[in-house]
Design a protein around this motif. Structure first.
Motif, PDB file in Angstrom:
ATOM      1  N   GLY A  28      39.975  38.904  38.833  1.00 41.19           N
ATOM      2  CA  GLY A  28      40.660  37.627  39.004  1.00 41.19           C
ATOM      3  C   GLY A  28      42.156  37.827  39.001  1.00 41.19           C
ATOM      4  O   GLY A  28      42.739  38.243  37.997  1.00 41.19           O
ATOM      5  N   GLU A  52      40.694  40.978  43.357  1.00 34.84           N
ATOM      6  CA  GLU A  52      40.829  39.589  43.811  1.00 34.84           C
ATOM      7  C   GLU A  52      40.159  39.413  45.168  1.00 34.84           C
ATOM      8  O   GLU A  52      40.455  40.140  46.115  1.00 34.84           O
ATOM      9  N   HIS A 132      35.156  41.093  46.000  1.00 33.59           N
ATOM     10  CA  HIS A 132      34.509  40.384  44.902  1.00 33.59           C
ATOM     11  C   HIS A 132      34.060  41.387  43.849  1.00 33.59           C
ATOM     12  O   HIS A 132      33.216  42.233  44.099  1.00 33.59           O
ATOM     13  N   THR A 158      38.461  34.624  36.166  1.00 34.18           N
ATOM     14  CA  THR A 158      38.059  34.068  37.465  1.00 34.18           C
ATOM     15  C   THR A 158      38.229  32.556  37.561  1.00 34.18           C
ATOM     16  O   THR A 158      37.980  31.975  38.621  1.00 34.18           O
TER      17      THR A 158
END
Length: 493
Positions: A28, A52, A132, A158
């Motif tokens: 994140g 990210e 991801h 996240t």
């Protein structure tokens, strides 16, 4: 609706593909994750990577705090000008230059290009990995077909995503959520807003200032801003209603119909008119904005691989370490842990978390207060940038009484020299919730133009547990709105 620019998508990434291990891995790349990574490696040779899937800089930079404030400030300035002799005669009945407002908004979001944020991360010694990320076991993260291991810590940052209720036809109508509202490219003439919280009220505020002529708010509860002191929501509701907003309280959204729904991208009107049924009444608009809460983005993080349930807020202790996971390596910071859904509180948690990781990496003890997150236990400051503004910190009267605190209420209208000088027709109100046993403030709320700048003084009083007798000697400057502190203290003599 992915139409943002990841200008540095490949720069540096190829050289990182041979790296299979970092000291710290953060999933994140928003400001919360950035803080955690930078604090964890500061002043050391430790290594860190941020993973990210969208834009480095996160929700706040591109879809929340920054663009929303950029949209709200011009309307606030215009309203103040209309209440200032010598200026209102120049302004007259002129409206905002919408194109100029949106252009300024774009200057803050960089056209959804995260180049500058990537530059910052790389300058801080943090690698940026696109994709991801999800846990695949203890200290192990996968990104696509790549596996990376953390020597010291994995941090989950996240955030949350917008919730869309399962009302028949609502999701099929492709409604706007907060990302659309902050990135609007065309101002709809008629809007239905579902919700009565912060996002809903702020969205309505800037839509009004940009020229939306017909707004209907569908609010399930009996008030706006129900998480605040009642007088705050009442003041905002009255202001919006005075400007022509129709607010349906206790309303149930029964169905939504939009035959010509089209995915036109963030901030573009998503097709033809939309009709909603509310308590048996039909309302038609050009767009519908759903501001019905947020849910933690924890459902696809691989938490099950380490024995934690996904899809809900991730429970952490005050070191921000995930409960139920052995080994002092997994942390969760910001909105995803559900403790305080505010960017500044997430960044605070990121700083605490980073310090904890750094201390553990060097075998330091965690006895100092900076290694424990305490501010999100009843000391949270917040601002709602509506007209009037609402700022608050700590707990509210009902919450204090429910906790068994011996409560004294101190309140006053904001009517001091500073407020009258700030603009004509200034109206505002302030309220302190005092613990009589300790003679300290446990909560404070301010409502009125410009009160966002009052809340930090209250935050210091709440966090520092400053006795009210001591506050007598914190003399407010004259003539400022801060003189309300003196009026509050005088009211309890």
């Amino acid at each position: 609706m992915v139409q943002y620019l990841r200008a540095r998508e490949y720069r540096g990434v190829m050289s990182q593909e041979t790296k299979s291990e970092y000291d710290v891995i953060v999933i994140g790349g928003g400001p919360v994750g950035e803080n955690a990574a930078s604090y964890a490696i500061a002043g050391s040779d430790r290594t860190a990577a941020i993973i990210e899937a969208e834009l480095v800089g996160g929700e706040c930079s591109y879809w929340a705090c920054m663009p929303s404030k950029a949209l709200l400030v011009p309307g606030s300035v215009l309203e103040q000008a209309r209440n200032m002799p010598g200026v209102k005669e120049i302004v007259g009945d002129r409206e905002l230059d919408t194109a100029a407002v949106l252009a300024r908004r774009e200057s803050y979001t960089h056209g959804l290009d995260d180049s500058s944020q990537v530059d910052w991360a790389e300058g801080a010694g943090i690698d940026v990995i696109r994709g991801h990320g999800r846990l695949s076991g203890p200290r192990t993260v996968t990104v696509g077909d790549r596996t990376i291991t953390a020597r010291h810590a994995v941090v989950l940052a996240t955030g949350t995503t917008a919730s869309i209720p399962s009302t028949p036809g609502l999701r099929e109508a492709l409604p706007w959520v907060s990302r659309d509202a902050t990135n609007l490219h065309k101002v709809p003439e008629r809007v239905i807003v579902v919700g009565g919280g912060v996002v809903a009220c702020e969205s309505v505020t800037w839509l009004l200032s940009l020229g939306t002529r017909e707004i209907t708010m569908v609010v399930r509860g009996k008030s706006l801003l129900s998480g605040n002191e009642p007088f705050a929501g009442e003041a905002v509701a009255k202001s919006l209603q005075d400007k022509g907003v129709r607010i349906l309280f206790g309303a149930s959204l029964d169905g939504v119909d939009r035959p010509d729904a089209r995915d036109t991208g963030y901030g573009h009107i998503h097709g033809g008119p939309v009709t909603v049924t509310v308590n048996g009444e039909s309302v038609t608009a050009d767009e519908i904005v759903v501001a019905a809460g947020r849910r933690p983005a924890s459902g696809d993080l691989g938490l099950e691989s380490v024995g934690v349930d996904g899809g809900t807020s991730i429970e952490v202790d005050d070191h921000l370490q995930v409960r139920g996971v052995d080994g002092e390596w997994l942390y969760a910071v910001g909105d995803v842990n559900g403790r305080a859904l505010l960017t500044h509180m997430g960044k605070y948690q990121g700083r605490v978390c980073g310090d904890v990781i750094a201390a553990r990496a060097t075998a330091q003890q965690l006895g100092e207060s900076r290694f424990s997150a305490s501010a999100d236990h009843g000391q949270i400051p917040q601002v709602v940038f509506t007209s009037p503004e609402v700022s608050a910190v700590g707990i509210f009267e009902k919450e204090a009484r429910d906790q068994g605190i011996d409560v004294e209420i101190v309140e006053s209208d904001i009517a001091v020299a500073g407020s009258s000088l700030q603009q004509d027709n200034y109206t505002g109100h302030a309220k302190l919730v005092v613990d009589k046993t300790t003679d300290t403030i446990v909560g404070a709320t301010f409502v009125g133009p410009g009160v966002a700048e009052l809340v930090h003084a209250a935050t210091i009083a709440v966090v520092g547990k400053v006795p009210l007798d001591s506050l007598w000697h914190a003399v407010p400057s004259y003539p400022t709105v801060s003189e309300i502190w003196l009026r509050l203290l005088e009211s309890r003599r």
